[in-house]
Design a protein around this motif. Structure first.
Motif, mmCIF file in Angstrom:
data_model
loop_
_atom_site.group_PDB
_atom_site.id
_atom_site.type_symbol
_atom_site.label_atom_id
_atom_site.label_comp_id
_atom_site.label_asym_id
_atom_site.label_seq_id
_atom_site.Cartn_x
_atom_site.Cartn_y
_atom_site.Cartn_z
ATOM 1 N N TYR A 33 7.492 -2.423 6.903
ATOM 2 C CA TYR A 33 6.844 -1.126 6.731
ATOM 3 C C TYR A 33 7.894 -0.035 6.675
ATOM 4 O O TYR A 33 9.015 -0.194 7.156
ATOM 5 N N TYR A 34 7.521 1.061 6.042
ATOM 6 C CA TYR A 34 8.409 2.212 5.855
ATOM 7 C C TYR A 34 7.581 3.461 6.041
ATOM 8 O O TYR A 34 6.592 3.656 5.340
ATOM 9 N N PHE A 35 7.932 4.285 7.013
ATOM 10 C CA PHE A 35 7.217 5.524 7.288
ATOM 11 C C PHE A 35 8.071 6.711 6.904
ATOM 12 O O PHE A 35 9.222 6.817 7.323
ATOM 13 N N SER A 36 7.500 7.596 6.135
ATOM 14 C CA SER A 36 8.175 8.853 5.801
ATOM 15 C C SER A 36 7.125 9.935 5.636
ATOM 16 O O SER A 36 5.933 9.656 5.550
ATOM 17 N N GLY A 95 1.733 9.389 10.219
ATOM 18 C CA GLY A 95 0.470 8.677 10.321
ATOM 19 C C GLY A 95 0.600 7.447 11.201
ATOM 20 O O GLY A 95 1.429 7.393 12.097
ATOM 21 N N ALA A 96 -0.233 6.423 10.915
ATOM 22 C CA ALA A 96 -0.268 5.227 11.761
ATOM 23 C C ALA A 96 -0.466 3.977 10.912
ATOM 24 O O ALA A 96 -1.056 4.028 9.835
ATOM 25 N N VAL A 156 0.867 -1.174 0.000
ATOM 26 C CA VAL A 156 0.000 0.000 0.000
ATOM 27 C C VAL A 156 0.902 1.221 0.000
ATOM 28 O O VAL A 156 1.680 1.420 0.926
ATOM 29 N N ASN A 157 0.824 2.027 -1.046
ATOM 30 C CA ASN A 157 1.630 3.235 -1.157
ATOM 31 C C ASN A 157 0.728 4.429 -0.899
ATOM 32 O O ASN A 157 -0.236 4.653 -1.615
ATOM 33 N N SER A 158 1.067 5.200 0.129
ATOM 34 C CA SER A 158 0.220 6.347 0.468
ATOM 35 C C SER A 158 0.819 7.677 0.040
ATOM 36 O O SER A 158 0.274 8.726 0.367
ATOM 37 N N GLY A 174 1.474 10.932 -1.955
ATOM 38 C CA GLY A 174 0.583 11.713 -2.797
ATOM 39 C C GLY A 174 -0.867 11.685 -2.351
ATOM 40 O O GLY A 174 -1.733 12.213 -3.043
ATOM 41 N N ARG A 175 -1.158 11.082 -1.238
ATOM 42 C CA ARG A 175 -2.534 11.019 -0.740
ATOM 43 C C ARG A 175 -2.790 12.150 0.247
ATOM 44 O O ARG A 175 -1.884 12.665 0.873
ATOM 45 N N ALA A 176 -4.049 12.510 0.407
ATOM 46 C CA ALA A 176 -4.440 13.557 1.345
ATOM 47 C C ALA A 176 -4.386 13.031 2.767
ATOM 48 O O ALA A 176 -4.594 11.838 3.018
ATOM 49 N N SER A 177 -4.124 13.909 3.700
ATOM 50 C CA SER A 177 -4.095 13.556 5.113
ATOM 51 C C SER A 177 -5.438 12.978 5.545
ATOM 52 O O SER A 177 -6.492 13.469 5.151
#
Length: 88
Positions: free
Chosen positions: A32-35, A43-44, A2-4, A6-9
């Motif tokens: 997982y990778y958070f940036s 986010g979460a 799941v690539n987030s 470019g998505r809105a908050s």
């Protein structure tokens, strides 16, 4: 995956594993990778167990607000001996 980017908050994505029917312990491994663009809270990520097609319930694992340096491996042992099937 799941690539987030470019998505809105506030937007959410769901990734469901196939239904598990054995009454036993299953090991779930994932990375997982958070940036975030401004290095603030990205986010979460929550892991839920949905039992017998019921409601989502509370998370059995979560991580939030931490920017990671690369991919992080998570390993979970999920045990459900009764009822008969569940989904992660």
């Amino acid at each position: 995956m799941v690539n987030s980017s470019g998505r809105a908050s506030g937007q959410k994505a769901h990734l469901l594993l196939p239904t598990l029917k054995e009454n036993d312990t299953h090991c779930i491994d994932f990375h997982y990778y958070f940036s975030s663009r401004d290095r603030s809270s990205p986010g979460a990520l929550n892991v839920y167990v949905k039992v017998n097609g019921g409601p989502q319930g509370n998370p059995v694992w979560n991580v939030s607000g931490v920017v990671t340096e690369g991919w992080v491996k998570a390993e979970l042992a999920i045990s459900t001996f009764w009822p008969h099937f569940y989904q992660i």
